[in-house]
Scaffold this active site. Structure first.
Site, mmCIF file in Angstrom:
data_model
loop_
_atom_site.group_PDB
_atom_site.id
_atom_site.type_symbol
_atom_site.label_atom_id
_atom_site.label_comp_id
_atom_site.label_asym_id
_atom_site.label_seq_id
_atom_site.Cartn_x
_atom_site.Cartn_y
_atom_site.Cartn_z
ATOM 1 N N SER A 56 0.829 -1.202 0.000
ATOM 2 C CA SER A 56 0.000 0.000 0.000
ATOM 3 C C SER A 56 0.863 1.252 0.000
ATOM 4 O O SER A 56 1.980 1.263 0.532
ATOM 5 C CB SER A 56 -0.882 0.005 1.250
ATOM 6 O OG SER A 56 -1.505 1.251 1.445
ATOM 7 N N LYS A 66 2.064 -3.129 6.495
ATOM 8 C CA LYS A 66 2.389 -3.338 5.089
ATOM 9 C C LYS A 66 3.893 -3.197 4.837
ATOM 10 O O LYS A 66 4.474 -3.961 4.047
ATOM 11 C CB LYS A 66 1.600 -2.353 4.216
ATOM 12 C CG LYS A 66 0.126 -2.704 4.093
ATOM 13 C CD LYS A 66 -0.067 -4.071 3.468
ATOM 14 C CE LYS A 66 -1.503 -4.434 3.253
ATOM 15 N NZ LYS A 66 -1.681 -5.778 2.644
ATOM 16 N N TYR A 73 -1.708 0.263 10.225
ATOM 17 C CA TYR A 73 -1.947 -0.396 8.940
ATOM 18 C C TYR A 73 -0.741 -0.238 8.024
ATOM 19 O O TYR A 73 -0.222 -1.221 7.462
ATOM 20 C CB TYR A 73 -3.194 0.181 8.268
ATOM 21 C CG TYR A 73 -3.320 -0.221 6.820
ATOM 22 C CD1 TYR A 73 -3.548 -1.546 6.465
ATOM 23 C CD2 TYR A 73 -3.182 0.718 5.803
ATOM 24 C CE1 TYR A 73 -3.639 -1.922 5.128
ATOM 25 C CE2 TYR A 73 -3.279 0.359 4.473
ATOM 26 C CZ TYR A 73 -3.505 -0.962 4.138
ATOM 27 O OH TYR A 73 -3.582 -1.334 2.814
#
Length: 323
Positions: free
Chosen positions: A117, A145, A141
């Protein structure tokens, strides 16, 4: 032999499944259906309903379907939720990936396309983000990643795997109406949900250091995302042992939240609904726009859909799914 798509019953995964099938690949879907929908899996495509944390089910699926490569999309993906539940995100996104890689190594499955991402970059102070821009994620988050990329790269070096990490930017649209984004956490479906209720779209903060004060993003059509996964998988088929690619997937064009909302309002004919500004969400960077030069040079991939096509397809998908 097959490619296994984890999260293949989800919004992005279902598009990847169809793109790979259209290219003649044999595929199997592995999805716990926590957010995916079994109805999105095409007839004739095997579906294994299980978590990537379940090592026994992974071992069985890799063996039964003679999996030669994995496209790993399954993950928790909400920035705000990750701030509230970091342990959940690290377990699902990092421990899940570790479990998958262990099963792949033991099964001799050597190819992996990892869905990363743009959240790994955080808020870089650059006009466009290249793959060499320093990573400083602003949310758990994004951290998961980036940790996933490190793990994938280490596995490639240690075990001779062929891997590609795809950093995609803001996904929108649908290749066909029935594959529209069912969630309410991406901007376009969030706006459509508010419009359907006769409510003004929400803007999370208008005091960012951008031209109109709202966040600027690089929006990419989900069909283009799917084609990029296919291109990466095809590249890994013949790549040398230990190959490790890290590639942006974007259009290189920034669109502000207010600009995108205006496009959606015009596409739906609801321009009387004026956006309502509310507090910022935690973890949202002001601007992040991709440079996609590297993936064009290395894989020959280029985005083929513009923002209006994304909006039109998203609106049509919403209309079909909601009558």
């Amino acid at each position: 032999m097959s490619w296994m798509i984890t999260g293949g019953a989800g919004y992005i995964g279902a598009h990847v499944v169809r793109a790979m099938r259209a290219a003649g690949q044999s595929v199997v879907v592995y999805d716990d259906l926590s957010t995916g929908d079994a109805a999105r899996v095409p007839d004739g495509v095997p579906l294994v309903t299980a978590s990537v944390l379940d090592r026994a089910r992974l071992d069985a699926a890799l063996a039964e379907h003679r999996v030669r490569g994995v496209v790993h999309i399954a993950a928790k993906k909400q920035v705000g939720e990750s701030v509230e539940k970091p342990l959940l995100y690290y377990r699902e996104n990092v421990t899940g990936l570790q479990t998958l890689l262990g099963a792949m190594v033991d099964a001799g499955t050597e190819r992996l396309v990892f869905s990363s991402s743009a959240a790994v970059y955080g808020m870089p102070d650059v006009e466009t983000v290249t793959e060499d821009t320093p990573c400083a994620p602003m949310s758990p988050y994004g951290e998961t990643k980036l940790a996933g990329e490190w793990l994938v790269r280490a596995a490639a070096r240690a075990h001779g795997m062929r891997v590609a990490s795809l950093r995609y930017f803001n996904v929108a649209g649908a290749a066909t109406p029935e594959l529209g984004d069912p969630g309410t956490h991406n901007l376009v479906p969030m706006v459509l949900e508010r419009i359907e209720a006769g409510l003004p779209p929400l803007v999370f903060g208008d005091d960012y250091p951008t031209a109109d004060g709202t966040c600027v993003r690089d929006y990419i059509h989900v069909a283009d995302i799917a084609d990029a996964h296919l291109a990466a998988a095809q590249h890994l088929e013949t790549a040398a042992e230990g190959t490790g690619l890290t590639l942006n997937i974007g259009r290189g064009e920034g669109v502000s939240v207010l600009e995108m909302i205006d496009r959606v309002l015009r596409a739906t004919g609801r321009t009387e609904l004026r956006p309502e500004v509310v507090e910022r969400r935690p973890g949202d960077p002001a601007r992040i726009v991709a440079s996609a030069d590297r993936i064009g040079a290395q894989l020959g991939w280029h985005a083929s859909h513009d923002v209006d096509a994304m909006v039109a397809s998203a609106v049509e998908g919403r209309r079909r799914s909601h009558g």
